[in-house]
Design an enzyme around this catalytic site. Sequence first.
Site, short mmCIF file in Angstrom:
data_model
loop_
_atom_site.label_atom_id
_atom_site.label_comp_id
_atom_site.label_asym_id
_atom_site.label_seq_id
_atom_site.Cartn_x
_atom_site.Cartn_y
_atom_site.Cartn_z
N TYR A 1 0.83 -1.21 0.00
CA TYR A 1 0.00 0.00 0.00
C TYR A 1 0.86 1.26 0.00
O TYR A 1 0.49 2.26 -0.57
CB TYR A 1 -0.89 0.02 1.25
CG TYR A 1 -2.21 -0.69 1.07
CD1 TYR A 1 -2.24 -2.05 0.84
CD2 TYR A 1 -3.41 0.01 1.13
CE1 TYR A 1 -3.45 -2.71 0.69
CE2 TYR A 1 -4.61 -0.64 0.99
CZ TYR A 1 -4.63 -1.99 0.77
OH TYR A 1 -5.83 -2.64 0.61
N LYS B 1 3.07 -15.70 3.09
CA LYS B 1 3.32 -16.43 1.84
C LYS B 1 4.82 -16.69 1.82
O LYS B 1 5.55 -16.28 0.90
CB LYS B 1 2.84 -15.56 0.66
CG LYS B 1 2.85 -16.24 -0.69
CD LYS B 1 1.76 -17.29 -0.86
CE LYS B 1 1.98 -18.06 -2.15
NZ LYS B 1 1.14 -19.25 -2.26
N ASP C 1 -2.99 -18.41 0.91
CA ASP C 1 -3.96 -19.10 0.04
C ASP C 1 -4.68 -20.18 0.83
O ASP C 1 -5.90 -20.35 0.74
CB ASP C 1 -3.27 -19.65 -1.22
CG ASP C 1 -1.92 -20.33 -0.96
OD1 ASP C 1 -1.44 -20.28 0.18
OD2 ASP C 1 -1.37 -20.90 -1.92
N ASP D 1 -6.35 -7.04 3.91
CA ASP D 1 -7.44 -6.39 3.18
C ASP D 1 -8.35 -7.44 2.57
O ASP D 1 -9.57 -7.40 2.72
CB ASP D 1 -6.86 -5.47 2.10
CG ASP D 1 -7.96 -4.83 1.28
OD1 ASP D 1 -8.91 -4.31 1.88
OD2 ASP D 1 -7.88 -4.86 0.03
N ASP E 1 -12.35 -8.93 4.00
CA ASP E 1 -13.58 -8.90 3.21
C ASP E 1 -14.19 -10.29 3.16
O ASP E 1 -15.40 -10.46 3.30
CB ASP E 1 -13.31 -8.40 1.77
CG ASP E 1 -13.70 -6.94 1.59
OD1 ASP E 1 -13.61 -6.19 2.58
OD2 ASP E 1 -14.09 -6.56 0.47
C1 IPM Z 1 -10.40 -1.36 3.71
C2 IPM Z 1 -10.64 -0.77 2.34
C3 IPM Z 1 -9.49 0.16 2.01
C4 IPM Z 1 -8.23 -0.66 1.95
C5 IPM Z 1 -9.70 0.95 0.71
C6 IPM Z 1 -10.99 1.72 0.73
C7 IPM Z 1 -8.54 1.85 0.41
O1 IPM Z 1 -10.81 -1.75 1.39
O2 IPM Z 1 -10.33 -0.60 4.69
O3 IPM Z 1 -10.28 -2.59 3.81
O4 IPM Z 1 -7.91 -1.24 0.91
O5 IPM Z 1 -7.54 -0.72 2.97
MG MG Z 2 -10.80 -3.72 2.19
#
Ligand code: IPM
Ligand code: MG
Length: 353
Positions: free
Chosen positions: A142, A187, A219, A243, A247
């Site tokens: 990042y 990884k 993975d 990240d 999700d």
């Molecule tokens: C998160 C989001 C952010 C990230 C984006 C919006 C930049 O997906 O907080 O997980 O990738 O960190």
């Molecule tokens: Mg995210």
Amino acid sequence: MNLKIAVLQGDGIGPEISAQGVDVMTAVCEKFGHKVAYEYAICGADAIDKVGDPFPEKTYEICKHSDAVLFSAVGDPKFDNNPTAKVRPEQGLLTMRKKLGLYANIRPIQTFKCLIHKSPLRSELVENADFICIRELTGGMYFGKKYQDNDKAYDTNEYSRMEIERILKVGFEYAMRRRKHLTVVDKANVLATSRLWRQIAQEMAPQYPEVKTDYMYVDNASMRMITEPAFFDVMVTENTFGDILTDEGSCISGSMGLLPSASEGESTPVFEPVHGSWPQAKGLNIANPLAQILSVAMLFEYFNLNEEGKLIRKAVYASLDANVRTPEIQVEGGERFGTKEVGAWIVNYIKKA
Ligand code: IPM
Ligand code: MG
């Protein structure tokens, strides 16, 4: 306790859920005799429109001088569809993380009994899932050196010993407070950064003899999270992997609208829902305020105000049990409640408790 809170409402449904979080916070402070003062600051697309910067200096100053930030969401489709946009709302989020030194992102993956049927996974798999993902938030790809021209592009994944040690320490400490099981996700079969992570984790593990530490390739971890989510207690990983995995984790519970998070580090901590700004729902009073309200619980718990956090959690469970729910988790044929009504019900519960 005196609490100075910076409120960053941001975009989309941000202001609506923020209002519910603030009301809940105020009610809890009244109940427990804390003094709370709020200072509002702009961020995201809202701040780009107003001053051309998604995380203006003034917002940074307000955050820096507060005890905690209650953050809602940023993002607006008008930027997503414009690849040439020079500034984007998400940059505000990244700048905030970097400038406040928020290197540890704590994302609990929790299930709610009454919502297990909403999970895309079979009930018997998710029933006992309860883990925390600790994501490194200010390093890795990042923030590493980037390059892009028409024929070539790269992002650099870089981690220093200091960055790895401090996030692993957070991981070990969370594991000590929970079921004493830490999974280091990396990884290491391919990436040098991962090999350093693993080496440092192995060096640190003897300092935490009660913690069972294991190592898993990312993975494999992504697979294990859906085949056996109950395996995990505390998971610690680098920025990009975290990240993606969080999700994935957020789907397990059945509604993304329920998951709070905390980001901690060198300066003011930030508490925010895991979900985004859901621009399509803006102003419709349908967004679920529970993730924001549970972020307030995490805020209190950060200051060791555990009874306060507990009361909020109790109120949230009670609202779910009473079927006071926003549309996406409403039971068939049940009464309809909006963002405001769910928030007001929880405030009322807290006042009467
Ligand atoms: C998160 C989001 C952010 C990230 C984006 C919006 C930049 O997906 O907080 O997980 O990738 O960190
Ligand atoms: Mg995210």
